[in-house]
Design an enzyme around this catalytic site. Structure first.
Site, PDB file in Angstrom:
ATOM      1  N   LYS A   1       0.728  -1.078  -0.044  1.00 16.52           N
ATOM      2  CA  LYS A   1      -0.043  -0.096  -0.028  1.00 16.52           C
ATOM      3  C   LYS A   1       0.791   1.084   0.159  1.00 16.52           C
ATOM      4  O   LYS A   1       2.066   1.214   0.436  1.00 16.52           O
ATOM      5  CB  LYS A   1      -0.723  -0.069   1.189  1.00 16.52           C
ATOM      6  CG  LYS A   1      -2.361   0.756   1.057  1.00 16.52           C
ATOM      7  CD  LYS A   1      -3.286  -0.104   0.289  1.00 16.52           C
ATOM      8  CE  LYS A   1      -4.533   0.743  -0.089  1.00 16.52           C
ATOM      9  NZ  LYS A   1      -5.488  -0.231  -0.523  1.00 16.52           N
TER      10      LYS A   1
HETATM   11  P1  NAD Z   1     -13.034   7.040  -3.128  1.00 16.12           P
HETATM   12  O1  NAD Z   1     -11.997   8.395  -2.723  1.00 16.12           O
HETATM   13  O2  NAD Z   1     -13.590   7.192  -4.589  1.00 16.12           O
HETATM   14  O3  NAD Z   1     -14.268   7.849  -2.319  1.00 16.12           O
HETATM   15  C1  NAD Z   1     -14.374   7.896  -0.622  1.00 16.12           C
HETATM   16  C2  NAD Z   1     -15.798   8.446  -0.175  1.00 16.12           C
HETATM   17  O4  NAD Z   1     -15.605   8.359   0.897  1.00 16.12           O
HETATM   18  C3  NAD Z   1     -16.235   9.671  -0.980  1.00 16.12           C
HETATM   19  O5  NAD Z   1     -17.484   9.858  -1.195  1.00 16.12           O
HETATM   20  C4  NAD Z   1     -15.983  10.526   0.185  1.00 16.12           C
HETATM   21  O6  NAD Z   1     -16.554  11.803   0.400  1.00 16.12           O
HETATM   22  C5  NAD Z   1     -16.244   9.443   1.287  1.00 16.12           C
HETATM   23  N1  NAD Z   1     -15.721   9.912   2.703  1.00 16.12           N
HETATM   24  C6  NAD Z   1     -14.535  10.276   2.973  1.00 16.12           C
HETATM   25  N2  NAD Z   1     -14.379  10.412   4.425  1.00 16.12           N
HETATM   26  C7  NAD Z   1     -15.428  10.188   4.855  1.00 16.12           C
HETATM   27  C8  NAD Z   1     -16.256  10.256   6.081  1.00 16.12           C
HETATM   28  N3  NAD Z   1     -15.381  10.460   7.306  1.00 16.12           N
HETATM   29  N4  NAD Z   1     -17.441   9.865   6.418  1.00 16.12           N
HETATM   30  C9  NAD Z   1     -18.294   9.652   5.121  1.00 16.12           C
HETATM   31  N5  NAD Z   1     -17.479   9.574   3.988  1.00 16.12           N
HETATM   32  C10 NAD Z   1     -16.327   9.845   3.818  1.00 16.12           C
HETATM   33  O7  NAD Z   1     -12.366   6.108  -2.574  1.00 16.12           O
HETATM   34  P2  NAD Z   1     -12.770   4.647  -2.695  1.00 16.12           P
HETATM   35  O8  NAD Z   1     -11.671   4.236  -3.788  1.00 16.12           O
HETATM   36  O9  NAD Z   1     -14.201   4.433  -3.178  1.00 16.12           O
HETATM   37  O10 NAD Z   1     -12.633   3.910  -1.544  1.00 16.12           O
HETATM   38  C11 NAD Z   1     -13.201   3.708  -0.486  1.00 16.12           C
HETATM   39  C12 NAD Z   1     -12.839   2.471   0.545  1.00 16.12           C
HETATM   40  O11 NAD Z   1     -12.940   1.287  -0.347  1.00 16.12           O
HETATM   41  C13 NAD Z   1     -11.436   2.639   1.041  1.00 16.12           C
HETATM   42  O12 NAD Z   1     -11.507   2.116   2.307  1.00 16.12           O
HETATM   43  C14 NAD Z   1     -10.424   1.917   0.115  1.00 16.12           C
HETATM   44  O13 NAD Z   1      -9.640   1.420   0.951  1.00 16.12           O
HETATM   45  C15 NAD Z   1     -11.453   0.647  -0.320  1.00 16.12           C
HETATM   46  N6  NAD Z   1     -11.230   0.157  -1.344  1.00 16.12           N
HETATM   47  C16 NAD Z   1     -11.135   0.799  -2.700  1.00 16.12           C
HETATM   48  C17 NAD Z   1     -10.716   0.020  -3.826  1.00 16.12           C
HETATM   49  C18 NAD Z   1     -10.695   0.629  -5.087  1.00 16.12           C
HETATM   50  O14 NAD Z   1     -10.514  -0.124  -6.006  1.00 16.12           O
HETATM   51  N7  NAD Z   1     -10.908   1.993  -5.304  1.00 16.12           N
HETATM   52  C19 NAD Z   1     -10.779  -1.479  -3.670  1.00 16.12           C
HETATM   53  C20 NAD Z   1     -10.760  -1.957  -2.495  1.00 16.12           C
HETATM   54  C21 NAD Z   1     -11.181  -1.343  -1.311  1.00 16.12           C
END
Ligand code: NAD
Length: 427
Positions: free
Chosen positions: A117
């Site tokens: 990561k």
């Molecule tokens: P992103 O940046 O696209 O979206 C994050 C979202 O969460 C946004 O809508 C943001 O406004 C919201 N957010 C941020 N802080 C917040 C809070 N304190 N309370 C409520 N909402 C909040 O990120 P993403 O890629 O969608 O990732 C989200 C989660 O999924 C993370 O934990 C990430 O590690 C996990 N994840 C992502 C992927 C991927 O392919 N992008 C894969 C596996 C896991």
């Protein structure tokens, strides 16, 4: 809550820290397996950790110093894989935890990858596009000693996207003197990205929930869904669950949440978000805080924002029947115990959000072969791996009378340990 965890004979005391969570989970699993102490310590200790402090020229002519990290947790199963996060609260411990979870996730779904990561301490929403590009290119240069198309392959995470991946790919390629698309996944399709990658994590969440519902007899079509976080993972999971006939009753982002027990009109909500950059203020909904959103009545709760959202302070007020962990580490071990006692099913992160790394693997394979697959192919292969993994986890959990998280982590740690023992300890 303050917890103590043994790590390599040291006692670590950290308050509500993702790394503490990851360690607690590991030692819970390790206690169930007959592994030698040295093997346990090897499995739990991050292999490599890099901290970089680097300058970026800002638009106003000033120079700001940023701090970033890249951690390789395990290289036992193959090259390391894991996203890059841009967020103001990034810490080395968070990156360590996320890297360890990537190791278990890849092992669980049988990908030939170890976990990694990366992260930069920055709120990307405060930077101009030019500043973001310069920060990304400099960070990519700084961590290029850790990156390699056959060694460590980053991907998007919170605060990063296809464009950031394109800049990383281009920077690495400029150093190499030729294009190296396989050094990063989650790129735009036009430069070697894969169709279906952007939707893969949310699609995987939907498949995991649907398969678990089928096996465990939970309602599906017409079932109510609440999603925390409306970014890449949360918005796609919501859209695809709605397409399956589920009723999305609540969603949120960093600015707040919205609720309508009769269901949200997803196409209209997507238009609202495209125009206003937030779910907040969507007509016909009641405003709720993120805290309230997690406690709404629903069948499926999909936390898809950040870690540590469901803790011992709110777990007993969660009303969902099933939690589908789109985010990494949204539920603390203390909360897990409370949810289990309440009979709430948790589809753990390493299983529920594995769709992203599965299609990243497909992207990488396509890039290495310079031979690209159809979206139909990608989605079918993703579905096959997700369904198989959900079945395996549920079967093991039912056989051994343990939670799905413990079953998933146990299967994953066993696979890494087995590979480690076959490879042996060098020299
Ligand atoms: P992103 O940046 O696209 O979206 C994050 C979202 O969460 C946004 O809508 C943001 O406004 C919201 N957010 C941020 N802080 C917040 C809070 N304190 N309370 C409520 N909402 C909040 O990120 P993403 O890629 O969608 O990732 C989200 C989660 O999924 C993370 O934990 C990430 O590690 C996990 N994840 C992502 C992927 C991927 O392919 N992008 C894969 C596996 C896991």
């Amino acid at each position: 809550m303050v917890g103590t965890v043994e790590l390599a004979a040291k006692v670590v005391t950290i308050k509500d820290d993702p790394w503490e969570m990851a360690l607690q989970q590991f030692w819970q699993v390790a206690g169930r397996l007959t592994l030698k102490r040295g093997i346990q310590e090897y499995l739990v200790t991050p292999h490599r950790e890099l901290t970089v402090n680097f300058p970026v020229k800002m638009d106003d002519g000033s120079i700001r110093i940023f701090t970033g990290y890249r951690v390789h947790h395990s290289t036992v199963l193959g090259p390391t894989k894991g996203g890059i996060r841009y967020h103001q609260d990034v810490t080395l411990n968070e990156v360590r935890a996320l890297a360890m979870w990537m190791s278990w996730k890849c092992a669980l779904v049988n990908l030939p990858y170890g976990g990694a990561k990366g992260g930069v301490i920055v709120d990307p929403t405060t930077l101009s596009s030019g500043e973001l590009e310069r920060l990304t290119r400099r960070y990519a240069s700084e961590i290029s000693v850790m990156m390699h198309p056959l060694g460590d392959i980053p991907a998007p995470d919170v605060g990063t996207n296809e464009q950031v991946m394109a800049w990383i790919m281009d920077t690495y390629s400029m150093h190499a003197g030729h294009s190296v698309p396989a050094v990063v996944t989650g790129k735009p399709v036009s430069i070697g990205g894969s169709v279906g990658r952007k939707e893969a994590t949310g699609r995987g969440c939907m498949i995991a929930a649907r398969e678990a519902a089928r096996i465990l007899g939970f309602p599906w079509s017409g079932a109510s869904v609440v999603v925390q976080g409306f970014g890449n993972v949360g918005s796609i999971a919501a859209v695809l669950m709605a397409a399956e006939g589920c009723k999305i009753v609540g969603v949120s982002d960093v600015f707040g949440g919205i609720y309508n027990p009769d269901g949200l009109d997803m196409p209209a909500l997507l238009r609202h978000v495209a125009e206003t950059k937030s779910v907040v203020g969507f007509p016909g909904t009641e405003a709720v805080t993120n805290k309230e959103l997690l406690e709404l009545p629903c069948t499926y709760l999909v936390p898809a924002a950040l870690e540590g959202q469901i803790t011992d302070t709110n777990a007993d007020r969660i009303k969902a029947r099933v939690i589908v962990e789109g985010a990494n580490g949204p539920t603390t071990p203390d909360a897990d115990a409370i949810l289990e006692a309440k009979g709430i099913t948790v589809l753990p992160d390493v299983l529920a959000n594995a769709g992203g790394v599965i299609v990243s693997y497909f992207e990488w394979v396509q890039d290495l072969q310079l031979f690209f697959w159809s979206e139909e192919d990608i989605n079918q292969r993703l579905e096959r791996i997700m369904v198989r993994s959900v079945r395996e986890v549920i079967e093991l959990a039912q056989k051994q009378g343990i939670s799905f998280r413990l079953a998933a982590l146990q299967r994953a740690v066993e696979r890494v340990a087995e590979a480690l023992m076959i490879r042996g300890i060098y020299p």
